[in-house]
Enzyme design. Sequence first.
Site, PDB file in Angstrom:
ATOM      1  N   LYS A   1       0.833  -1.201   0.000  1.00 50.75           N
ATOM      2  CA  LYS A   1       0.000   0.000   0.000  1.00 50.75           C
ATOM      3  C   LYS A   1       0.880   1.269   0.000  1.00 50.75           C
ATOM      4  O   LYS A   1       0.446   2.326  -0.439  1.00 50.75           O
ATOM      5  CB  LYS A   1      -0.913   0.034   1.224  1.00 50.75           C
ATOM      6  CG  LYS A   1      -1.810  -1.198   1.403  1.00 50.75           C
ATOM      7  CD  LYS A   1      -3.077  -1.125   0.577  1.00 50.75           C
ATOM      8  CE  LYS A   1      -4.086  -2.211   0.916  1.00 50.75           C
ATOM      9  NZ  LYS A   1      -3.628  -3.592   0.715  1.00 50.75           N
TER      10      LYS A   1
HETATM   11  C1  LIG Z   1      -4.086  -4.740   0.133  1.00 51.19           C
HETATM   12  C2  LIG Z   1      -3.230  -5.944   0.056  1.00 51.19           C
HETATM   13  C3  LIG Z   1      -3.425  -6.947  -0.913  1.00 51.19           C
HETATM   14  C4  LIG Z   1      -4.565  -6.898  -1.907  1.00 51.19           C
HETATM   15  O1  LIG Z   1      -4.381  -5.918  -2.887  1.00 51.19           O
HETATM   16  P1  LIG Z   1      -5.622  -5.391  -3.746  1.00 51.19           P
HETATM   17  O2  LIG Z   1      -5.104  -4.286  -4.568  1.00 51.19           O
HETATM   18  O3  LIG Z   1      -6.649  -4.960  -2.746  1.00 51.19           O
HETATM   19  O4  LIG Z   1      -6.103  -6.553  -4.576  1.00 51.19           O
HETATM   20  C5  LIG Z   1      -2.559  -8.013  -0.957  1.00 51.19           C
HETATM   21  N1  LIG Z   1      -1.558  -8.130  -0.054  1.00 51.19           N
HETATM   22  C6  LIG Z   1      -1.337  -7.189   0.908  1.00 51.19           C
HETATM   23  C7  LIG Z   1      -0.234  -7.388   1.866  1.00 51.19           C
HETATM   24  C8  LIG Z   1      -2.161  -6.069   0.987  1.00 51.19           C
HETATM   25  O5  LIG Z   1      -1.937  -5.161   1.958  1.00 51.19           O
END
Ligand SMILES: *Cc1c(COP(=O)(O)O)cnc(C)c1O
Length: 495
Positions: A112
């Site tokens: 993120k």
């Molecule tokens: C948010 C997240 C995901 C999923 O990603 P999306 O874009 O919501 O599909 C996968 N792994 C981690 C560690 C995340 O924080």
Amino acid sequence: MEIMYKSTRNADLRVSASQAILKGLSDDGGLFVPTEIPALDVSLNEIKDKSYKEIAYLVMSKFFTDFTEEELKSCIEKAYDSKFDTEEIAPLVKSDGMYFLELFHGATIAFKDMALSILPHLLTTSAKKNNVKNDIVILTATSGDTGKAALAGFAGVEGTKIIVFYPKGGVSPIQEKQMVTQKGDNTFVVGIKGNFDQAQTGVKILFNDKDLEKELSDKGYQFSSANSINIGRLIPQVVYYVYAYAKLLANNEIEENEEINVVVPTGNFGNILAAYYAKCMGLPISKLICASNENKVLFDFFKTGEYNKNREFVLTTSPSMDILVSSNLERLIFKIAGNDDKKNAEYMNSLNTNGTYTITDDMKAALEDFYGNYATEEETSKTIKDLYEKTGYVIDTHTAVAANVCDKYRNEVDNSKKLLVVSTASPFKFTRSVLNSIDTKYDNLSDFEMVDKLSEIANVKVPNAIEEIRNADIIHNNICEVDEMKNVVKSFLNI
Ligand SMILES: *Cc1c(COP(=O)(O)O)cnc(C)c1O
């Protein structure tokens, strides 16, 4: 070429990139999508030695066409700096024949950070460009990762404040400590006595509260959201696919224009949609492999064409993928419906009221670029253990879901192309699940003893993000009832 943005539920609407970033979600409830996806328009050999920031500019300047070169470069400089613990920003690690794209070297050691470190700057620049004089107040409900990444991104950014609500007792101890130790006068963290859904619903109610909006405006504030449907989060995620391809080329792992497959551990469908955008720009990606955990709504959808959220919600060891409604999928549905806003809106209404919709055969045929599969809890755990024992490389639970699906794909479907596995979190963020996968004998250790043990067996330094919270002071000590959220917001803003 000027790129404008329209809504997936009103294709006649036209707003600029900066307006779309400011609004987040369109008033009709739809998501903003570019009127067309710009071509990459550069030979891949030409970019193979470029830095992350250079590629970030190349990609984002094509989408955010109302930003000046100076504005965009300034956002990029502020985002991808020493908050990342490696100059590469997104290093590529080859292990067991897979290429792991590590997206966890930012402030909160999860992917993120890739978008949330630039969003605050895109947002404040967008506010200036549109003569918004108010300070932007970011309101977020989090189940763990997003909250801290948003706090870290917005902390200290002039013209912004950020308020994060999390379910008290509903996030991991490390995640909670990461949030409640957040520095910055403009940050505010509150645990609510309720679950994540209640936090999220509470935030939505505040966003739609017209009286509150007026009170905020009188004091020079307006709400905005940092959530993953904002185009200002999606587009920065396209960058690392182009960067990874350039790296593979620079390392002589592939030939120019050789097609690769990408495997993405998926929850809200933002990350994999960014890969799809990269492909649409002309990056030689063949299959987009969508990896789910036991909440396998997407696997079923790709197989049958029916999206159905009416099922048991499973709590897994990859909690950031425990999602039954993947919001960003709407952008793909709109596209494969032939950019038909009415049809898309019907599907989304059906999802809202019945929890399900089924796409047509033509639309299903348009999904051939995607392949879906999933990993059970047992398979995820075994994947961590096997990879560690074979190579010494330790991956987190989310990445392990992807690595497991990658293995299934190369064994059962096709092994003729290089596979890029997107690594979304540091194993230090989910230490207990990771260590227990490797050997249950570690289970009696405390959280921070586990961190040190993981560092020892993986031969990786403990990331700063973890070191920082080991002895950090608790700054935020706020707990409230669900129905007190509005008052909490008002008191934090002195209104
Ligand atoms: C948010 C997240 C995901 C999923 O990603 P999306 O874009 O919501 O599909 C996968 N792994 C981690 C560690 C995340 O924080």
